[in-house]
Design a protein around this motif. Structure first.
Motif, PDB file in Angstrom:
ATOM      1  N   ALA A  22      41.902  49.263  34.759  1.00  0.00           N
ATOM      2  CA  ALA A  22      41.366  47.902  34.895  1.00  0.00           C
ATOM      3  C   ALA A  22      40.300  48.039  36.141  1.00  0.00           C
ATOM      4  O   ALA A  22      39.442  47.126  35.918  1.00  0.00           O
ATOM      5  CB  ALA A  22      42.642  47.100  35.606  1.00  0.00           C
ATOM      6  N   CYS A  23      40.358  48.543  37.116  1.00  0.00           N
ATOM      7  CA  CYS A  23      39.485  48.536  38.205  1.00  0.00           C
ATOM      8  C   CYS A  23      38.174  49.224  37.694  1.00  0.00           C
ATOM      9  O   CYS A  23      36.981  48.690  37.843  1.00  0.00           O
ATOM     10  CB  CYS A  23      40.105  49.432  39.423  1.00  0.00           C
ATOM     11  SG  CYS A  23      38.836  49.453  40.644  1.00  0.00           S
ATOM     12  N   HIS A  26      36.346  46.957  35.317  1.00  0.00           N
ATOM     13  CA  HIS A  26      35.969  45.500  36.074  1.00  0.00           C
ATOM     14  C   HIS A  26      34.625  46.040  37.007  1.00  0.00           C
ATOM     15  O   HIS A  26      33.585  45.418  36.916  1.00  0.00           O
ATOM     16  CB  HIS A  26      36.892  44.987  37.003  1.00  0.00           C
ATOM     17  CG  HIS A  26      36.328  43.726  37.928  1.00  0.00           C
ATOM     18  ND1 HIS A  26      36.068  42.700  37.431  1.00  0.00           N
ATOM     19  CD2 HIS A  26      36.035  43.918  39.248  1.00  0.00           C
ATOM     20  CE1 HIS A  26      35.546  41.990  38.357  1.00  0.00           C
ATOM     21  NE2 HIS A  26      35.586  42.541  39.410  1.00  0.00           N
ATOM     22  N   CYS A  66      37.981  43.154  44.425  1.00  0.00           N
ATOM     23  CA  CYS A  66      37.599  42.260  43.476  1.00  0.00           C
ATOM     24  C   CYS A  66      36.917  40.837  43.803  1.00  0.00           C
ATOM     25  O   CYS A  66      37.771  39.830  43.558  1.00  0.00           O
ATOM     26  CB  CYS A  66      38.566  42.028  42.201  1.00  0.00           C
ATOM     27  SG  CYS A  66      38.719  43.461  41.417  1.00  0.00           S
ATOM     28  N   ARG A  69      36.357  38.037  41.422  1.00  0.00           N
ATOM     29  CA  ARG A  69      37.584  37.786  41.132  1.00  0.00           C
ATOM     30  C   ARG A  69      38.216  36.574  41.905  1.00  0.00           C
ATOM     31  O   ARG A  69      38.721  35.526  41.350  1.00  0.00           O
ATOM     32  CB  ARG A  69      38.374  38.663  40.473  1.00  0.00           C
ATOM     33  CG  ARG A  69      37.791  39.479  39.200  1.00  0.00           C
ATOM     34  CD  ARG A  69      38.710  40.391  38.949  1.00  0.00           C
ATOM     35  NE  ARG A  69      40.166  40.056  38.279  1.00  0.00           N
ATOM     36  CZ  ARG A  69      40.510  39.645  37.213  1.00  0.00           C
ATOM     37  NH1 ARG A  69      39.667  39.508  36.123  1.00  0.00           N
ATOM     38  NH2 ARG A  69      41.719  39.189  37.335  1.00  0.00           N
ATOM     39  N   LYS A  74      41.301  34.018  40.758  1.00  0.00           N
ATOM     40  CA  LYS A  74      41.872  35.137  40.039  1.00  0.00           C
ATOM     41  C   LYS A  74      42.246  36.458  41.014  1.00  0.00           C
ATOM     42  O   LYS A  74      41.949  36.409  42.284  1.00  0.00           O
ATOM     43  CB  LYS A  74      41.180  35.760  38.892  1.00  0.00           C
ATOM     44  CG  LYS A  74      40.464  34.809  38.022  1.00  0.00           C
ATOM     45  CD  LYS A  74      39.602  35.416  37.060  1.00  0.00           C
ATOM     46  CE  LYS A  74      39.029  34.628  35.815  1.00  0.00           C
ATOM     47  NZ  LYS A  74      38.129  35.200  35.099  1.00  0.00           N
ATOM     48  N   SER A  77      41.497  42.988  39.617  1.00  0.00           N
ATOM     49  CA  SER A  77      42.093  43.475  38.323  1.00  0.00           C
ATOM     50  C   SER A  77      43.388  44.243  38.288  1.00  0.00           C
ATOM     51  O   SER A  77      43.898  44.451  37.535  1.00  0.00           O
ATOM     52  CB  SER A  77      40.781  44.307  37.768  1.00  0.00           C
ATOM     53  OG  SER A  77      40.316  45.236  38.729  1.00  0.00           O
ATOM     54  N   GLN A  80      46.562  42.311  38.543  1.00  0.00           N
ATOM     55  CA  GLN A  80      46.684  41.766  37.353  1.00  0.00           C
ATOM     56  C   GLN A  80      47.304  42.540  36.228  1.00  0.00           C
ATOM     57  O   GLN A  80      48.083  42.076  35.420  1.00  0.00           O
ATOM     58  CB  GLN A  80      45.313  40.931  36.813  1.00  0.00           C
ATOM     59  CG  GLN A  80      45.319  40.218  35.449  1.00  0.00           C
ATOM     60  CD  GLN A  80      46.026  39.046  35.540  1.00  0.00           C
ATOM     61  OE1 GLN A  80      45.842  38.440  36.630  1.00  0.00           O
ATOM     62  NE2 GLN A  80      46.733  38.714  34.807  1.00  0.00           N
ATOM     63  N   CYS A  81      46.741  44.081  36.307  1.00  0.00           N
ATOM     64  CA  CYS A  81      47.243  44.659  35.099  1.00  0.00           C
ATOM     65  C   CYS A  81      48.335  45.664  35.464  1.00  0.00           C
ATOM     66  O   CYS A  81      48.799  46.533  34.747  1.00  0.00           O
ATOM     67  CB  CYS A  81      45.901  45.681  34.904  1.00  0.00           C
ATOM     68  SG  CYS A  81      44.667  44.535  33.850  1.00  0.00           S
TER      69      CYS A  81
END
Length: 111
Positions: A22-23, A26, A66, A69, A74, A77, A80-81
């Motif tokens: 994810a990182c 992103h 992030c 984000r 948000k 990432s 989030q994942c």
């Protein structure tokens, strides 16, 4: 704006590497670069006979939590994942309080 932090609970990390992917996605990093990296502490046996096989997620110097984000409301990432919910985002104070409840197998990261 309050400084953000990342709380990492190593006890439940399964080593799935979702945070890394994810990182990397992103930040647009190559396969050899990581904003967060999962290390493996190979199986070992304690003197009491119990076995341990740990995975340790740690942010690298490329991690900025992030900030783009976060500015949009948000989560980072990696948070989030994270399938095991090992990673949590919060203020330094919030993450520090969680760390007090679990002084081993946990850490707080502040970029």
């Amino acid at each position: 704006m309050t400084q953000g932090a990342l709380y990492i609970d190593f006890e439940y990390c399964s080593g799935c590497h979702s945070c890394e992917i994810a990182c990397r996605t992103h930040l647009g990093l190559s396969k050899t670069e990581n904003g967060i990296k999962v290390l493996e502490d190979r199986p070992y046996q304690h003197p009491d006979g119990s076995w341990h096989w740990d995975f340790i997620a740690y942010p690298t110097e490329l991690c900025d939590l992030c900030e783009d984000r976060i500015a949009k409301g948000k989560l980072p990432s990696c948070v989030q994942c994270c399938q095991a919910k090992v990673l949590e985002y919060g203020t330094i104070e919030e993450c520090g309080r969680k760390l007090l409840d679990k002084p081993r197998k946990a850490a707080v990261f502040v970029p």
